[in-house]
Structures are given as C-alpha cells and as structure tokens.
Design an enzyme around this catalytic site. Structure first.
Site, PDB file in Angstrom:
ATOM      1  N   LYS A   1      -0.186  -5.869   5.560  1.00  0.00           N
ATOM      2  CA  LYS A   1      -0.816  -6.978   4.876  1.00  0.00           C
ATOM      3  C   LYS A   1      -0.923  -6.737   3.379  1.00  0.00           C
ATOM      4  O   LYS A   1      -1.108  -7.654   2.590  1.00  0.00           O
ATOM      5  CB  LYS A   1      -2.246  -7.167   5.404  1.00  0.00           C
TER       6      LYS A   1
ATOM      7  N   ASP B   1       3.319   5.747  -0.712  1.00  0.00           N
ATOM      8  CA  ASP B   1       2.510   6.955  -0.555  1.00  0.00           C
ATOM      9  C   ASP B   1       3.441   8.054  -0.016  1.00  0.00           C
ATOM     10  O   ASP B   1       4.178   8.674  -0.773  1.00  0.00           O
ATOM     11  CB  ASP B   1       1.352   6.618   0.393  1.00  0.00           C
TER      12      ASP B   1
ATOM     13  N   LYS C   1       2.309   6.590  -5.614  1.00  0.00           N
ATOM     14  CA  LYS C   1       1.702   7.938  -5.615  1.00  0.00           C
ATOM     15  C   LYS C   1       2.846   8.929  -5.429  1.00  0.00           C
ATOM     16  O   LYS C   1       3.112   9.379  -4.311  1.00  0.00           O
ATOM     17  CB  LYS C   1       0.731   8.083  -4.447  1.00  0.00           C
TER      18      LYS C   1
ATOM     19  N   PHE D   1      -7.698   7.450  -3.250  1.00  0.00           N
ATOM     20  CA  PHE D   1      -7.521   6.262  -2.429  1.00  0.00           C
ATOM     21  C   PHE D   1      -7.878   5.018  -3.228  1.00  0.00           C
ATOM     22  O   PHE D   1      -8.971   4.901  -3.754  1.00  0.00           O
ATOM     23  CB  PHE D   1      -8.360   6.350  -1.160  1.00  0.00           C
TER      24      PHE D   1
ATOM     25  N   ARG E   1      -9.682  -5.938   0.270  1.00  0.00           N
ATOM     26  CA  ARG E   1      -8.385  -6.509  -0.105  1.00  0.00           C
ATOM     27  C   ARG E   1      -8.535  -7.644  -1.111  1.00  0.00           C
ATOM     28  O   ARG E   1      -7.662  -7.884  -1.935  1.00  0.00           O
ATOM     29  CB  ARG E   1      -7.684  -7.097   1.126  1.00  0.00           C
TER      30      ARG E   1
HETATM   31  P1  IMP Z   1       3.453   5.358   3.360  1.00  0.00           P
HETATM   32  O1  IMP Z   1       4.299   5.016   4.523  1.00  0.00           O
HETATM   33  O2  IMP Z   1       2.716   6.632   3.532  1.00  0.00           O
HETATM   34  O3  IMP Z   1       4.192   5.312   2.028  1.00  0.00           O
HETATM   35  O4  IMP Z   1       2.279   4.330   3.345  1.00  0.00           O
HETATM   36  C1  IMP Z   1       2.308   3.150   2.733  1.00  0.00           C
HETATM   37  C2  IMP Z   1       1.156   2.293   3.188  1.00  0.00           C
HETATM   38  O5  IMP Z   1      -0.077   3.032   3.381  1.00  0.00           O
HETATM   39  C3  IMP Z   1       0.890   1.322   2.090  1.00  0.00           C
HETATM   40  O6  IMP Z   1       1.691   0.181   2.208  1.00  0.00           O
HETATM   41  C4  IMP Z   1      -0.576   1.048   2.252  1.00  0.00           C
HETATM   42  O7  IMP Z   1      -0.756  -0.004   3.164  1.00  0.00           O
HETATM   43  C5  IMP Z   1      -1.157   2.323   2.826  1.00  0.00           C
HETATM   44  N1  IMP Z   1      -1.768   3.131   1.735  1.00  0.00           N
HETATM   45  C6  IMP Z   1      -1.325   4.302   1.235  1.00  0.00           C
HETATM   46  N2  IMP Z   1      -2.123   4.760   0.258  1.00  0.00           N
HETATM   47  C7  IMP Z   1      -3.104   3.833   0.124  1.00  0.00           C
HETATM   48  C8  IMP Z   1      -4.253   3.717  -0.755  1.00  0.00           C
HETATM   49  O8  IMP Z   1      -4.537   4.551  -1.628  1.00  0.00           O
HETATM   50  N3  IMP Z   1      -5.026   2.612  -0.562  1.00  0.00           N
HETATM   51  C9  IMP Z   1      -4.765   1.678   0.370  1.00  0.00           C
HETATM   52  N4  IMP Z   1      -3.713   1.734   1.190  1.00  0.00           N
HETATM   53  C10 IMP Z   1      -2.885   2.809   1.070  1.00  0.00           C
END
Ligand code: IMP
Ligand code: MG
Length: 184
Positions: free
Chosen positions: A42, A102, A130, A151, A164
């Site tokens: 979302k 992330d 990040k 975060f 959100r």
């Molecule tokens: P990844 O697969 O680890 O790159 O995760 C990506 C998803 O994790 C993002 O699209 C976010 O929905 C969630 N996410 C990662 N870090 C954060 C944060 O600091 N705040 C909120 N959501 C996060």
C-alpha cells in the site's frame, strides 16, 4: 509522553520540490513516449498520486501487491505477489513506483517478475532509499531521498498500519514504537 513519538525528516514543501524534480527527470527520459506506472501497495499510493500528476507524459496506472513470508525477522527473502497487475506489460515502458527500498527484496522480486512478461523496459522509482540495508544487490533508477537507517513513517509509509495519512515524513522514535505496540 505523547508528542515524542516521531521526528520530522522531510516536510511537505521539501517533498513537493523533490517530487517535481523526479517528475521532470522522468518526463525528459521518456519524452515522446507513454508510461505504465505500477505502484506497490500500500505504501506507494500517495507518492504515486503526486508523481503521476507531476509528470508531463501520458501515464496509465496499475498496482501490484507483494508479501514476504517465512520468518520476517530473518527476512527469508521469500516474496509472493498477492495482487497482480491488471494491465498487460507486454511491449510497454514500465515504471515501478514504491515508497522505500530497504533490503531490496520486494522490488527486486517484482522487477524480475515483470521483466519476464515482455515489457519494452522496466525501471524503478523509489521515494526513499535505505542504501545500507540491502540484502540483495538492487539499484533504483530514480530515488527521491537517500536516508540512513531508522524507521520512517508518513506520506504513505506506515508502522503497524498507522501514520500513512501524514503529509510529511517522520522518523519514528523508540517511544513511537512502544506507543503503537501498546495500542495493538
Ligand atoms: P524491502 O523488500 O526490504 O526492500 O522492503 C520494502 C518494503 O518494506 C517497503 O515497500 C515498505 O513497505 C517496508 N518498509 C521498509 N522500511 C520501512 C520504513 O522505514 N518505514 C515503513 N515501511 C518500511
Ligand atoms: Mg511497500
């Protein structure tokens, strides 16, 4: 203590400026073409709405949703698409839009999957990055802001489905984490 749960990171004017810059860059890169914007639900919904209105080339809009499963804490790296796109990506220029990169697992999985479906091109635009947290090599083509660990919430980003709706981006403090934990 209420009010100490978050610290501002990017306010609305800074976000608007950066979104306009990204949109200008994208509009130049795809000049004369058309784009299929695919937002990852979302978290991407607010950024995608701003970006779609700021680019000057015609865009079609679709959404996709993914979930990671297995042991979340260890992030097993297993990602499943839980809601697929409805439009065909065959032969079109696709720009995947997400709130944040992330570990890179989600975006890599989605980009790799869409690339198997015969698109003309696939690029990724992430509002936040990040960089230091990658578990798999992954580079977004367009990035709003690179941030340190921590975060972040607001502008589509949630913590346990809260925050959100906030128009600005904040870093959640330890206190904020505790407050949400207490609410559940
Ligand atoms: P990844 O697969 O680890 O790159 O995760 C990506 C998803 O994790 C993002 O699209 C976010 O929905 C969630 N996410 C990662 N870090 C954060 C944060 O600091 N705040 C909120 N959501 C996060
Ligand atoms: Mg997300």
């Amino acid at each position: 203590m209420p009010g100490n749960e978050k610290k501002i990171l990017f306010d609305r004017p800074a976000i608007e400026r950066r979104v306009r810059e990204l949109a200008d860059e994208i509009s130049r890169d795809y000049a004369g073409g058309e784009l299929l914007l695919i937002g990852i639900l979302k978290g991407a919904f607010i950024f995608m709405a701003d970006l779609a209105r700021a680019v000057t080339i015609p865009c079609r809009i679709d959404f996709i949703r993914a979930a990671s499963y297995g042991d979340e804490a260890k992030s097993s790296g297993r990602i499943a698409i839980t809601k697929d796109v409805e439009l065909s990506v065959e032969g079109v220029d696709v720009l995947i839009v997400d709130d944040i990169v992330d570990s890179g697992l989600t975006l890599k999985h989605i980009a790799d999957e869409l690339k198997t479906r015969g698109p003309r091109s696939v690029k990724v635009c992430a509002f936040l990055d990040k960089r230091k947290r990658r578990k798999v090599p992954f580079e977004a083509d367009y990035v709003g802001f690179t941030i340190d660990d921590g975060f972040v919430i607001g502008y589509g980003l949630d913590y346990a489905e809260k925050y959100r709706f906030l128009p600005d981006v904040y870093v959640l403090t330890d206190e904020g984490r505790r407050e949400v934990g207490d609410d559940k």
